[in-house]
Design a protein around this motif. Sequence first.
Motif, PDB file in Angstrom:
ATOM      1  N   GLN A   1       0.787  -1.228   0.000  1.00 53.87           N
ATOM      2  CA  GLN A   1       0.000   0.000   0.000  1.00 53.87           C
ATOM      3  C   GLN A   1       0.828   1.291   0.000  1.00 53.87           C
ATOM      4  N   PRO A   2       1.893   1.400   0.749  1.00 52.89           N
ATOM      5  CA  PRO A   2       2.637   2.668   0.748  1.00 52.89           C
ATOM      6  C   PRO A   2       3.422   2.943  -0.549  1.00 52.89           C
ATOM      7  N   TRP A   3       3.567   1.962  -1.395  1.00 56.87           N
ATOM      8  CA  TRP A   3       4.364   2.100  -2.616  1.00 56.87           C
ATOM      9  C   TRP A   3       3.463   1.962  -3.837  1.00 56.87           C
ATOM     10  N   PRO A   4       3.274   3.037  -4.595  1.00 59.39           N
ATOM     11  CA  PRO A   4       2.298   3.040  -5.703  1.00 59.39           C
ATOM     12  C   PRO A   4       2.480   1.918  -6.721  1.00 59.39           C
ATOM     13  N   ARG A   5       3.695   1.614  -7.105  1.00 56.65           N
ATOM     14  CA  ARG A   5       3.909   0.582  -8.121  1.00 56.65           C
ATOM     15  C   ARG A   5       3.436  -0.784  -7.625  1.00 56.65           C
ATOM     16  N   GLU A   6       3.856  -1.140  -6.428  1.00 58.90           N
ATOM     17  CA  GLU A   6       3.475  -2.440  -5.864  1.00 58.90           C
ATOM     18  C   GLU A   6       1.981  -2.483  -5.573  1.00 58.90           C
ATOM     19  N   HIS A   7       1.458  -1.384  -5.063  1.00 59.41           N
ATOM     20  CA  HIS A   7       0.032  -1.300  -4.750  1.00 59.41           C
ATOM     21  C   HIS A   7      -0.802  -1.456  -6.022  1.00 59.41           C
ATOM     22  N   ASN A   8      -0.407  -0.741  -7.063  1.00 59.67           N
ATOM     23  CA  ASN A   8      -1.130  -0.811  -8.330  1.00 59.67           C
ATOM     24  C   ASN A   8      -1.054  -2.219  -8.934  1.00 59.67           C
ATOM     25  N   TYR A   9       0.089  -2.871  -8.796  1.00 60.68           N
ATOM     26  CA  TYR A   9       0.241  -4.221  -9.330  1.00 60.68           C
ATOM     27  C   TYR A   9      -0.751  -5.186  -8.672  1.00 60.68           C
TER      28      TYR A   9
ATOM     29  N   GLU B   1     -16.362  -6.825  -8.468  1.00 52.92           N
ATOM     30  CA  GLU B   1     -14.908  -6.753  -8.280  1.00 52.92           C
ATOM     31  C   GLU B   1     -14.247  -6.080  -9.478  1.00 52.92           C
ATOM     32  N   ILE B   2     -14.675  -6.447 -10.661  1.00 54.91           N
ATOM     33  CA  ILE B   2     -14.105  -5.862 -11.877  1.00 54.91           C
ATOM     34  C   ILE B   2     -14.336  -4.351 -11.892  1.00 54.91           C
ATOM     35  N   ILE B   3     -15.573  -3.947 -11.676  1.00 53.18           N
ATOM     36  CA  ILE B   3     -15.918  -2.524 -11.701  1.00 53.18           C
ATOM     37  C   ILE B   3     -15.195  -1.776 -10.577  1.00 53.18           C
ATOM     38  N   GLY B   4     -15.016  -2.411  -9.445  1.00 50.30           N
ATOM     39  CA  GLY B   4     -14.328  -1.780  -8.329  1.00 50.30           C
ATOM     40  C   GLY B   4     -12.838  -1.580  -8.558  1.00 50.30           C
ATOM     41  N   GLN B   5     -12.227  -2.462  -9.315  1.00 54.41           N
ATOM     42  CA  GLN B   5     -10.777  -2.372  -9.523  1.00 54.41           C
ATOM     43  C   GLN B   5     -10.392  -1.363 -10.603  1.00 54.41           C
ATOM     44  N   ILE B   6     -11.235  -1.147 -11.577  1.00 54.01           N
ATOM     45  CA  ILE B   6     -10.883  -0.258 -12.693  1.00 54.01           C
ATOM     46  C   ILE B   6     -10.525   1.154 -12.218  1.00 54.01           C
ATOM     47  N   PRO B   7     -11.369   1.822 -11.414  1.00 54.73           N
ATOM     48  CA  PRO B   7     -10.951   3.165 -10.971  1.00 54.73           C
ATOM     49  C   PRO B   7      -9.708   3.140 -10.083  1.00 54.73           C
ATOM     50  N   ARG B   8      -9.530   2.088  -9.319  1.00 55.58           N
ATOM     51  CA  ARG B   8      -8.336   1.992  -8.479  1.00 55.58           C
ATOM     52  C   ARG B   8      -7.082   1.923  -9.338  1.00 55.58           C
ATOM     53  N   LEU B   9      -7.158   1.182 -10.437  1.00 57.27           N
ATOM     54  CA  LEU B   9      -6.019   1.099 -11.348  1.00 57.27           C
ATOM     55  C   LEU B   9      -5.754   2.433 -12.028  1.00 57.27           C
TER      56      LEU B   9
END
Length: 87
Positions: A40-48, A65-73
């Motif tokens: 979580q504290p590191w954007p690259r790892e968190h985004n992965y 789950e799909i719809i929830g992950q898209i904006p997070r990505l």
Amino acid sequence: MPDELRIHYKNVLQKYNEEFTKGNLSVAWRHLERAHILGQPWPREHNYVHWLMLKFGIHIKDKKEIIGQIPRLLIGGIKVSLRRTAS
């Protein structure tokens, strides 16, 4: 991500892959959740991890789950880009 934490992060992702491959989806998901906390504290790892969660959602055909992950990505991708330009 500090090297000593990266070891744990990669280990949890390896366990995720093993359990996912075996079809133990609930156990695999718990490993993804753990990787999410560690990264979580590191954007690259968190985004992965969010990318893996999206793929997981697609695999189990979970629209929520799909719809929830898209904006997070998308937001995570912007954070990574901003961090790179600020450096």
